[in-house]
Enzyme design. Structure first.
Site, PDB file in Angstrom:
ATOM      1  N   GLU A   5      52.999  45.009  47.103  1.00  0.00           N
ATOM      2  CA  GLU A   5      51.922  44.130  46.637  1.00  0.00           C
ATOM      3  C   GLU A   5      52.530  42.976  45.857  1.00  0.00           C
ATOM      4  OE1 GLU A   5      47.669  44.808  44.490  1.00  0.00           O
ATOM      5  OE2 GLU A   5      49.426  45.353  43.318  1.00  0.00           O
ATOM      6  N   TYR A  55      47.403  36.053  46.998  1.00  0.00           N
ATOM      7  CA  TYR A  55      47.635  37.502  46.978  1.00  0.00           C
ATOM      8  C   TYR A  55      48.123  37.927  48.355  1.00  0.00           C
ATOM      9  CZ  TYR A  55      46.711  42.540  46.765  1.00  0.00           C
ATOM     10  OH  TYR A  55      46.842  43.901  46.803  1.00  0.00           O
TER      11      TYR A  55
END
Length: 396
Positions: A204, A116
């Site tokens: 993101e 991530y």
């Protein structure tokens, strides 16, 4: 403002952020042509909507999943046909779902590990911050709640920018080694360059993957942009897909109004974001439920007020309207004139409570009182909230 995944990939390619090959399609034939052009053994077909959880979603036509992998060009055509023109429901869309008008056809990556990575603005420090985790492919909120030690933060100096030692530090925290550290540093630097150049408020990437061949690729991304900077980002404005947005919010933006639809029955028309939030809170406290957030700004015109009323009344759940204006920059009498014009033009038939205070307030109150319309005047915010809740209950 948000953009689609395929548009995010186009930005990645422009700024040198490594990702897989692919292209967008609007018809099953276009999807098959993209797959044919890729020339790979497998293909991933992904529905393009502004929402997460597509893979676990379901279409209202009964078809399951907005993300599929196949090894056949004809199957790509078939999958696109089952997605395009259909409504996809995910945990982020709500039960109403979103219409799929485009699909992304891309080569799948041979994933060995999912990570991530995100860059966003940190309000506490007033600077960009990188959030990274070894736990990719899942909701970062879940990771933060259950294994917060697996989340790494790195503040970026607002003047110096992202430094090389920081990119290496993040790469090592993610468990990368050898040549992967140099590859990751290049990718992180390219991502930050994109973040600054396009006035992003968030990038993101979930997942950022390590392939079985050792490559580092950004597979899926979510972008948010600073609305206040869009005037200098015509390329980003051109990416806006109004069909993905609430039509009321689109209409509001055309009149420079800030509108967010909610699920209550008492509409609010307020000048100032803070006052709008307070108005929503006090409606709730008085036993009502706000139907929207609507900030007309510090200098709203008669036309803006009329537009605001039309937007409010386009919501069938609205059973009453509370107007709460503090005239600092704004002239209360101009607002009162706008309210009356809007009420007449829209044929207003639901309760309307108006609280005015500040600049030229007496003239504003006089204009409302002499209008002949059934406008309920309030002395203060608490009085206004109680009056609109009571009026809605009485009219029900």
């Amino acid at each position: 403002m948000n953009i689609h995944e395929y548009q995010a990939r186009e930005l990645f390619e422009k700024f040198g952020v490594a990702t897989t090959r692919g292209a967008v399609a609007s018809t099953p034939d276009e999807a098959a042509a993209v797959a044919q052009g890729l020339g790979t053994k497998e293909f991933v077909v992904k529905a393009q909507i502004h929402a997460g959880g597509r893979g676990k979603g379901a279409f209202k036509n009964g078809f399951k999943g907005g993300v599929h992998i196949t090894d056949s060009v004809e199957k790509v055509r078939e999958l696109a046909g089952q997605m395009l023109g259909q409504v996809l429901v995910t945990h982020q869309t709500g039960p109403e779902g979103k219409l799929v008008s485009k699909v992304l056809v891309a080569e799948p990556a041979t994933i060995a590990k999912e990570l991530y990575f995100a860059i966003l603005l940190d309000r506490a420090s007033g600077a960009p911050v990188i959030i990274a985790s070894t736990e990719g492919g899942v909701d970062i909120e879940h990771v933060a709640e259950h294994t917060p030690e697996k989340i790494f933060r790195e503040l970026i100096h607002p003047t110096l920018g992202l430094q090389a030692f920081q990119t290496r530090k993040i790469a090592k925290a993610l468990g990368l080694s050898g040549k992967q550290i140099a590859t990751a540093s290049k990718l992180f630097s390219a991502m930050f360059k994109l973040f600054l150049a396009r006035d992003c408020s968030q990038i993101e990437v979930n997942p950022l993957v390590i392939t079985k061949e050792g490559e580092l690729l950004a597979l899926d991304a979510k972008f948010n942009f600073d609305d206040n900077a869009l005037y200098r980002q015509p390329e980003i404005v051109a990416l806006r897909d109004k069909s993905e947005e609430d039509p009321r919010e689109v209409a509001a933006s055309e009149f420079n109004l800030n509108y967010i639809g909610l699920d209550g029955n008492i509409a609010c028309l307020v000048n100032g974001a803070g006052l709008a939030m307070a108005t929503m809170d006090i409606i709730q406290y008085a036993g009502g439920k706000p139907a929207n957030f609507l900030d007309v700004g510090g200098g709203a015109s008669k036309d803006q007020v009329t537009a605001a009323f039309k937007i409010i009344l386009s919501d069938p759940n609205v059973q009453g309207i509370l107007v709460n204006i503090f005239g600092g920059i704004m002239d209360c009498n101009i607002i009162a004139t706008g309210i009356l014009a809007a009420a007449k033009e829209t044929g207003l038939s639901i309760p309307l409570v108006v609280r005015l205070e500040g600049n030229n307030v007496e003239a504003g109150k006089k204009t409302l009182a002499e209008s002949g319309l059934a406008v309920i005047s309030a002395n203060d915010l608490a009085d206004a909230a109680h009056k609109i809740v009571a009026a809605v209950k009485k009219a029900a």
